[in-house]
Design an enzyme around this catalytic site. Structure first.
Site, PDB file in Angstrom:
ATOM      1  CE  LYS A 197      -1.913   3.027   1.750  1.00 54.43           C
ATOM      2  NZ  LYS A 197      -1.626   4.411   1.269  1.00 54.43           N
ATOM      3  CB  THR A 254       0.425   7.087  10.480  1.00 55.30           C
ATOM      4  OG1 THR A 254       0.264   8.408  10.006  1.00 55.30           O
ATOM      5  CG2 THR A 254      -0.449   6.148   9.689  1.00 55.30           C
ATOM      6  CD  GLU A 272      12.628   1.185  10.212  1.00 57.71           C
ATOM      7  OE1 GLU A 272      13.139   2.188  10.742  1.00 57.71           O
ATOM      8  OE2 GLU A 272      13.149   0.056  10.269  1.00 57.71           O
ATOM      9  CB  CYS A 306      12.918   9.697   8.270  1.00 59.26           C
ATOM     10  SG  CYS A 306      13.878   8.417   7.435  1.00 59.26           S
ATOM     11  CD  GLU A 407       9.309  13.826  10.955  1.00 54.68           C
ATOM     12  OE1 GLU A 407       8.121  13.470  11.068  1.00 54.68           O
ATOM     13  OE2 GLU A 407      10.199  13.098  10.485  1.00 54.68           O
TER      14      GLU A 407
HETATM   15  P1  NAD Z   1       1.966   8.994   6.846  1.00 51.92           P
HETATM   16  O1  NAD Z   1       2.088   8.341   8.160  1.00 51.92           O
HETATM   17  O2  NAD Z   1       0.971  10.066   6.675  1.00 51.92           O
HETATM   18  O3  NAD Z   1       1.636   7.912   5.701  1.00 51.92           O
HETATM   19  C1  NAD Z   1       2.456   6.789   5.478  1.00 51.92           C
HETATM   20  C2  NAD Z   1       1.643   5.692   4.827  1.00 51.92           C
HETATM   21  O4  NAD Z   1       0.672   5.233   5.759  1.00 51.92           O
HETATM   22  C3  NAD Z   1       0.858   6.144   3.594  1.00 51.92           C
HETATM   23  O5  NAD Z   1       0.871   5.094   2.649  1.00 51.92           O
HETATM   24  C4  NAD Z   1      -0.539   6.352   4.145  1.00 51.92           C
HETATM   25  O6  NAD Z   1      -1.567   6.227   3.187  1.00 51.92           O
HETATM   26  C5  NAD Z   1      -0.610   5.228   5.158  1.00 51.92           C
HETATM   27  N1  NAD Z   1      -1.595   5.417   6.241  1.00 51.92           N
HETATM   28  C6  NAD Z   1      -2.131   6.566   6.705  1.00 51.92           C
HETATM   29  N2  NAD Z   1      -2.992   6.309   7.715  1.00 51.92           N
HETATM   30  C7  NAD Z   1      -2.981   4.968   7.901  1.00 51.92           C
HETATM   31  C8  NAD Z   1      -3.631   4.089   8.814  1.00 51.92           C
HETATM   32  N3  NAD Z   1      -4.476   4.539   9.739  1.00 51.92           N
HETATM   33  N4  NAD Z   1      -3.369   2.765   8.727  1.00 51.92           N
HETATM   34  C9  NAD Z   1      -2.503   2.291   7.816  1.00 51.92           C
HETATM   35  N5  NAD Z   1      -1.859   3.068   6.914  1.00 51.92           N
HETATM   36  C10 NAD Z   1      -2.093   4.399   6.966  1.00 51.92           C
HETATM   37  O7  NAD Z   1       3.432   9.507   6.490  1.00 51.92           O
HETATM   38  P2  NAD Z   1       3.879  10.359   5.242  1.00 51.92           P
HETATM   39  O8  NAD Z   1       3.418  11.764   5.430  1.00 51.92           O
HETATM   40  O9  NAD Z   1       3.524   9.633   4.003  1.00 51.92           O
HETATM   41  O10 NAD Z   1       5.475  10.282   5.367  1.00 51.92           O
HETATM   42  C11 NAD Z   1       6.239  11.177   6.119  1.00 51.92           C
HETATM   43  C12 NAD Z   1       6.635  10.568   7.441  1.00 51.92           C
HETATM   44  O11 NAD Z   1       7.316   9.340   7.221  1.00 51.92           O
HETATM   45  C13 NAD Z   1       7.603  11.440   8.224  1.00 51.92           C
HETATM   46  O12 NAD Z   1       7.232  11.455   9.567  1.00 51.92           O
HETATM   47  C14 NAD Z   1       8.933  10.736   8.055  1.00 51.92           C
HETATM   48  O13 NAD Z   1       9.872  10.973   9.077  1.00 51.92           O
HETATM   49  C15 NAD Z   1       8.512   9.305   8.005  1.00 51.92           C
HETATM   50  N6  NAD Z   1       9.516   8.462   7.371  1.00 51.92           N
HETATM   51  C16 NAD Z   1      10.226   7.612   8.171  1.00 51.92           C
HETATM   52  C17 NAD Z   1      11.225   6.831   7.609  1.00 51.92           C
HETATM   53  C18 NAD Z   1      12.031   5.887   8.465  1.00 51.92           C
HETATM   54  O14 NAD Z   1      12.699   5.024   7.903  1.00 51.92           O
HETATM   55  N7  NAD Z   1      12.000   6.002   9.773  1.00 51.92           N
HETATM   56  C19 NAD Z   1      11.480   6.902   6.240  1.00 51.92           C
HETATM   57  C20 NAD Z   1      10.721   7.776   5.467  1.00 51.92           C
HETATM   58  C21 NAD Z   1       9.739   8.563   6.043  1.00 51.92           C
END
Ligand code: NAD
Length: 504
Positions: A197, A254, A272, A306, A407
């Site tokens: 997804k 999330t 992550e 991140c 963040e």
């Molecule tokens: P997000 O949490 O909004 O979304 C991530 C994914 O989760 C998307 O595919 C989204 O559709 C899905 N999602 C949203 N709500 C959900 C739910 N209730 N259940 C299951 N899936 C759901 O994050 P984003 O805005 O897409 O990405 C940015 C964030 O990701 C930042 O906080 C960044 O630090 C983090 N990030 C972390 C890493 C790491 O390796 N630690 C790497 C990249 C990004």
């Protein structure tokens, strides 16, 4: 499973690498389930907008719980025969996918740059490169993966790595294919079947990966993909009773929902999550390479990594010189057309995210910060509808302020001074996050000592984002649970079973 409607979905284009990434016609994406490109079960869509221009260049299905259930069922029925293959047979499949992806190298870079707003040079060097090497790397370590044996006086123990079953792989928008391939390769390598997804904001290269997988003839149902948003597709996927493991990369808020949903069924879970990472600069550093490295750590991908070092802690005696050189280097970065080879910074992912990031500039002013550069929208000519923000440097904030501890995930770096090693460590640890960090010093003993004192999953000394795929990757505190990378990924995507055989 709904048959594909040629008027709505892309049918004849379902061949890897044939789509023109520069084409201006919007197109509709399909889910990929059980080895076929299929329509979702309703007629709900979301526009995919180019961050740089604000224009639509595709539509992503907003799939439902029903679509998720169909994909999970396809993954479940494919799992036994896929799981029965040997490691080396599955490694051969990973290599085939890597070869086919490599043939799409330019297409991956162009699509990713267009979908995320990142500079094409970065999309080539980081996104396209790593997506291919993730498959190759896991093929390699899978072949080397040996059964562990523990001898006792009266018995021999051996460890069998069994597949976990069906995996849910959920990814964010900042490094779309890079992160999806980081999960798919070890997950299927260890014999699981998966439902992906990807982020609804950046679905294009996930679609390309499905075309590649389809093109190489991977057995149907091993990799499935359901497009959609978090509430409509992500949440039902995590909650599905036939999903055995969840590998999630995304925001901390999330991640909390995902953890709560996965916990009652004791699903294997890797999270992550977000970060607020410090770059710690000591006065004895090599100033030239440190300024270059800390600017890169702060602003790569418009600060939307991140691991970005968004709070820079500088030893008092070097603060003024470092600040002036840092600001000069930030102002020298070229913000502009992502498709231009010479662009250093592109656009932010969405209008909503831009507003959030700009909100932190206002907050910084209220919290007593001084803007040294940036802080304003900066739209290159011809890109007036995109999501643009000048790289921004702020000083004068308390290290405990919200801007210095939350963040932001954008092109904003805050500068703070410290007077001792201990103070630097206290400031670095003063956030709820614990993902990464970097230490810049001419004294490597000090570099290692300070690194080990930081509450975080990974630290670089005199470098940043210097990645070896064999090492553990992940965070502590609000940055996540578990580790991926190398043997840690193989461990997460498998169940270790002990068999103890008594000797005669
Ligand atoms: P997000 O949490 O909004 O979304 C991530 C994914 O989760 C998307 O595919 C989204 O559709 C899905 N999602 C949203 N709500 C959900 C739910 N209730 N259940 C299951 N899936 C759901 O994050 P984003 O805005 O897409 O990405 C940015 C964030 O990701 C930042 O906080 C960044 O630090 C983090 N990030 C972390 C890493 C790491 O390796 N630690 C790497 C990249 C990004």
């Amino acid at each position: 499973m709904t048959e594909m409607n040629p008027d709505k979905c892309c049918d004849s284009a379902c061949i890897p690498c044939e789509r023109d990434p520069a084409g201006s016609e919007p197109f509709d994406l399909c889910n990929y389930v059980g080895g076929a490109f299929v329509c979702h079960s309703n007629d709900e869509w979301m526009n995919v907008l180019e961050p740089a221009t604000g224009f639509r260049f595709g539509r992503v299905p907003l799939s439902s719980e029903e679509d998720v259930a169909t994909a999970v069922a396809a993954a479940r029925s494919a799992q036994p025969s896929w799981g029965a293959l040997s490691h080396s047979e599955r490694a051969d499949w990973l290599d085939r996918i890597a070869d086919a992806l490599e043939a799409c190298y330019e297409e991956i870079a162009a699509l990713e740059s267009r979908d995320t707003g990142k500079p094409i040079s970065l999309a080539r060097a980081v996104d396209a490169h790593r997506s291919v090497s993730n498959f190759r790397f896991f093929a390699g370590i899978l072949r080397e993966h040996e059964e562990e044996v523990f001898e006792m006086a009266s018995a021999t123990n051996y460890v069998v790595s069994k597949p976990v079953g069906v995996g849910a792989l959920i990814t964010p928008w900042n490094l779309p294919l890079y992160l999806l391939s980081w999960k798919v390769a070890p997950a299927i390598g260890m014999g699981n079947t998966v439902v992906c997804k990807p982020s609804e904001l950046t679905p294009m290269t996930a679609d390309l990966l499905m075309r590649v997988i389809d093109g190489v003839g991977l057995p149907a149902g091993v990799v499935n993909l359901v497009h959609g948003d978090g509430a409509g597709a992500g949440a039902p996927l995590v909650a599905h009773s036939d999903v055995d493991l969840v590998s999630f990369t995304g925001g901390t808020a999330t991640g909390k929902k995902v953890a709560a949903s996965a916990a009652p069924a004791f699903k294997k879970l890797s999270l992550e999550l977000g970060g607020k990472n410090s770059s710690i600069v000591f006065a004895d550093c090599d100033i030239d390479s440190t300024v270059t490295g800390v600017v890169r750590a702060g602003f790569l991908n418009q600060g939307q990594v991140c691991l970005c070092g968004s709070r820079v802690l500088v030893e008092e005696s070097a603060y003024d010189e470092f600040r002036d050189r840092f600001v000069d280097a930030v102002e020298a970065m070229r913000v502009g057309d992502p498709s231009d080879e010479n662009t250093d910074l592109g656009a932010l992912i969405s209008e909503q995210h831009l507003k959030k990031v700009q909100g932190y500039v206002e907050l910084a002013k209220q919290e007593g910060g001084t803007l040294l550069t940036g802080g304003t929208p900066c739209m290159p000519s011809g890109f007036e509808h995109g999501n643009w923000m000048a790289p921004t440097v702020i000083e004068g904030l308390s290290p405990n302020s919200r801007c210095a501890t939350e963040e932001i995930f954008g092109p904003i770096v805050t500068l703070h001074s410290f007077s001792s090693e201990d103070e630097a460590i206290v400031i670095a640890n003063n956030t709820n996050y614990g993902l990464a960090g970097s230490v810049w010093t001419g004294d490597l003993d000090k570099g290692k000592r300070v690194s080990e004192a930081i509450e975080t999953g990974m630290v670089w000394v005199n470098t940043w984002l210097h990645r070896d795929l064999r090492v553990p990757f992940g965070g502590v505190k609000d940055s996540g649970v578990g580790r991926e990378g190398g043997k840690w990924s193989l461990g997460f995507f498998s169940e270790a079973m002990n068999v103890c055989v008594k000797h005669d």
